[in-house]
Scaffold this motif. Structure first.
Motif, PDB file in Angstrom:
ATOM      1  N   LEU A  30     -10.653  -6.153  -0.651  1.00 39.30           N
ATOM      2  CA  LEU A  30      -9.220  -6.439  -0.740  1.00 39.30           C
ATOM      3  C   LEU A  30      -8.668  -6.088  -2.110  1.00 39.30           C
ATOM      4  O   LEU A  30      -7.571  -5.560  -2.236  1.00 39.30           O
ATOM      5  N   ALA A  31      -9.447  -6.378  -3.142  1.00 40.63           N
ATOM      6  CA  ALA A  31      -9.008  -6.035  -4.494  1.00 40.63           C
ATOM      7  C   ALA A  31      -8.910  -4.521  -4.669  1.00 40.63           C
ATOM      8  O   ALA A  31      -8.033  -4.032  -5.374  1.00 40.63           O
ATOM      9  N   GLY A  32      -9.786  -3.782  -4.010  1.00 39.53           N
ATOM     10  CA  GLY A  32      -9.706  -2.325  -4.054  1.00 39.53           C
ATOM     11  C   GLY A  32      -8.469  -1.788  -3.358  1.00 39.53           C
ATOM     12  O   GLY A  32      -7.934  -0.746  -3.733  1.00 39.53           O
ATOM     13  N   ILE A  33      -7.993  -2.495  -2.336  1.00 44.32           N
ATOM     14  CA  ILE A  33      -6.786  -2.069  -1.623  1.00 44.32           C
ATOM     15  C   ILE A  33      -5.535  -2.442  -2.421  1.00 44.32           C
ATOM     16  O   ILE A  33      -4.629  -1.631  -2.588  1.00 44.32           O
ATOM     17  N   ILE A  34      -5.506  -3.664  -2.932  1.00 48.56           N
ATOM     18  CA  ILE A  34      -4.302  -4.148  -3.608  1.00 48.56           C
ATOM     19  C   ILE A  34      -4.165  -3.558  -5.007  1.00 48.56           C
ATOM     20  O   ILE A  34      -3.085  -3.195  -5.442  1.00 48.56           O
ATOM     21  N   ALA A  35      -5.281  -3.482  -5.744  1.00 46.42           N
ATOM     22  CA  ALA A  35      -5.258  -2.933  -7.109  1.00 46.42           C
ATOM     23  C   ALA A  35      -6.256  -1.790  -7.196  1.00 46.42           C
ATOM     24  O   ALA A  35      -7.342  -1.946  -7.732  1.00 46.42           O
ATOM     25  N   PRO A  36      -5.929  -0.600  -6.657  1.00 45.92           N
ATOM     26  CA  PRO A  36      -6.909   0.493  -6.619  1.00 45.92           C
ATOM     27  C   PRO A  36      -7.201   1.142  -7.969  1.00 45.92           C
ATOM     28  O   PRO A  36      -8.101   1.943  -8.075  1.00 45.92           O
ATOM     29  N   GLU A  37      -6.476   0.770  -9.023  1.00 42.19           N
ATOM     30  CA  GLU A  37      -6.677   1.406 -10.323  1.00 42.19           C
ATOM     31  C   GLU A  37      -7.864   0.830 -11.080  1.00 42.19           C
ATOM     32  O   GLU A  37      -7.931   0.919 -12.293  1.00 42.19           O
ATOM     33  N   GLY A  38      -8.776   0.199 -10.442  1.00 35.25           N
ATOM     34  CA  GLY A  38      -9.957  -0.330 -11.121  1.00 35.25           C
ATOM     35  C   GLY A  38      -9.844  -1.799 -11.460  1.00 35.25           C
ATOM     36  O   GLY A  38     -10.689  -2.343 -12.151  1.00 35.25           O
ATOM     37  N   LEU A  57      -0.047 -10.816   4.988  1.00 31.32           N
ATOM     38  CA  LEU A  57       1.340 -10.713   4.552  1.00 31.32           C
ATOM     39  C   LEU A  57       1.519 -11.354   3.182  1.00 31.32           C
ATOM     40  O   LEU A  57       2.184 -10.794   2.303  1.00 31.32           O
ATOM     41  N   ALA A  58       0.906 -12.524   2.970  1.00 32.29           N
ATOM     42  CA  ALA A  58       1.012 -13.201   1.675  1.00 32.29           C
ATOM     43  C   ALA A  58       0.343 -12.390   0.564  1.00 32.29           C
ATOM     44  O   ALA A  58       0.848 -12.324  -0.561  1.00 32.29           O
ATOM     45  N   PRO A 111       2.402  -0.757   6.153  1.00 29.27           N
ATOM     46  CA  PRO A 111       1.057  -0.192   6.149  1.00 29.27           C
ATOM     47  C   PRO A 111       0.074  -0.983   5.274  1.00 29.27           C
ATOM     48  O   PRO A 111      -1.096  -1.079   5.609  1.00 29.27           O
ATOM     49  N   LEU A 112       0.562  -1.572   4.177  1.00 34.17           N
ATOM     50  CA  LEU A 112      -0.325  -2.360   3.319  1.00 34.17           C
ATOM     51  C   LEU A 112      -0.824  -3.601   4.042  1.00 34.17           C
ATOM     52  O   LEU A 112      -1.999  -3.949   3.959  1.00 34.17           O
ATOM     53  N   VAL A 113       0.048  -4.256   4.790  1.00 31.00           N
ATOM     54  CA  VAL A 113      -0.341  -5.455   5.548  1.00 31.00           C
ATOM     55  C   VAL A 113      -1.372  -5.088   6.612  1.00 31.00           C
ATOM     56  O   VAL A 113      -2.365  -5.791   6.801  1.00 31.00           O
ATOM     57  N   ALA A 114      -1.160  -3.976   7.301  1.00 33.71           N
ATOM     58  CA  ALA A 114      -2.104  -3.547   8.335  1.00 33.71           C
ATOM     59  C   ALA A 114      -3.464  -3.205   7.742  1.00 33.71           C
ATOM     60  O   ALA A 114      -4.509  -3.536   8.312  1.00 33.71           O
TER      61      ALA A 114
END
Length: 192
Positions: A82-90, A59-60, A32-35
Motif C-alpha cells: 500500500l505504501a508503494g501505491i500511495i507514495a511510489p517515490e520511495g 477510500l480513506a 483508479p487509486l481507490v480501485a
C-alpha cells in the motif's frame, strides 16, 4: 394460470429493464487509486481497521485519512504494498517504519471451555469457525485472519489468539544475519 404466469413474467422483465437503465444512468466511477488500493487489501471486510469494509478503508487511504498500516490482518506485506501505491517515490519504508514485525495470529478454541453458544461463528468475517449450536467449535487455521472478533464476543473466554503454526505451506527461512570471519594478518576479511 397462464395469465398469471405471463403477467408475472412481464412485470419481472419490465422491472428488470427499469433497474438496468437506472444502474447505467446513475453509475458512479470509482477513482483508479481507490480501485488499486482495494485490490491489495485482503477483501475480508472484517472491520478491524475501524472502517466499513475494505472499500471504506481504500477510500480513506486515498484521501489521506487513514495510514497504510490500518489493516492488521494484512500485516507488514500489505502495508508495504500500500505504501508503494500511495507514495511510489520511495517513501514506502518510511510509511511503515513504526510498524512492528508481527507474526500472523489465529484464533484457538479451548474445547473444554466451549459451550457451543454459536456467537463466535456468527461474528467471524471469514467463516473460519466451524461448529453447530450446542456443539464444540473449532477454527480453520487457513481461513482465520486473527481479527479478534470472536475473542471479544466469547462469553466463556474459551477463545484466544496464538501465533499461526508453521506448516509446509507457510514456513520460510529466517533471514540470515551477516557475519564476518576474522581476517588473518595480511588477508582481507571475508563474508560468511
Amino acid at each position: 394460470m397462464i395469465v398469471a404466469a405471463s403477467a408475472m413474467s412481464t412485470l419481472g422483465l419490465g422491472l428488470g429493464l427499469l433497474l438496468g437503465l437506472a444502474a447505467r444512468r446513475f453509475h458512479v466511477e470509482t477513482p483508479p487509486l481507490v480501485a488499486e488500493i482495494e485490490k491489495v487489501l485482503p477483501g475480508t471486510n472484517c472491520g478491524v481497521c475501524g472502517f466499513a469494509g475494505c472499500a471504506g478503508l481504500a477510500l480513506a487511504m486515498s484521501e489521506g485519512a487513514a495510514p497504510v498500516t490500518a489493516c492488521p490482518p494484512g500485516g507488514r506485506e500489505v502495508a508495504l504494498a500500500l505504501a508503494g501505491i500511495i507514495a511510489p517515490e520511495g517513501g514506502a519504508e518510511a510509511s511503515i517504519a513504526g510498524m512492528a514485525e508481527m507474526e500472523p495470529m489465529v484464533a484457538f478454541i479451548f474445547e473444554d471451555h466451549c459451550t457451543g453458544c454459536g456467537k463466535c461463528f456468527k461474528r467471524c468475517p471469514t467463516d473460519a469457525i466451524v461448529g453447530a449450536a450446542k456443539q464444540i467449535h473449532t477454527v480453520v487455521m487457513d481461513a482465520c485472519i486473527g481479527c479478534d472478533a470472536c475473542v471479544d464476543i466469547c462469553p466463556t473466554q474459551a477463545i484466544v489468539t496464538r501465533r499461526k503454526p508453521r506448516t509446509l505451506s507457510n514456513w520460510y527461512w529466517d533471514k540470515p544475519a551477516l557475519a564476518f570471519a576474522a581476517a588473518a594478518p595480511g588477508r582481507p576479511a571475508r563474508q560468511i
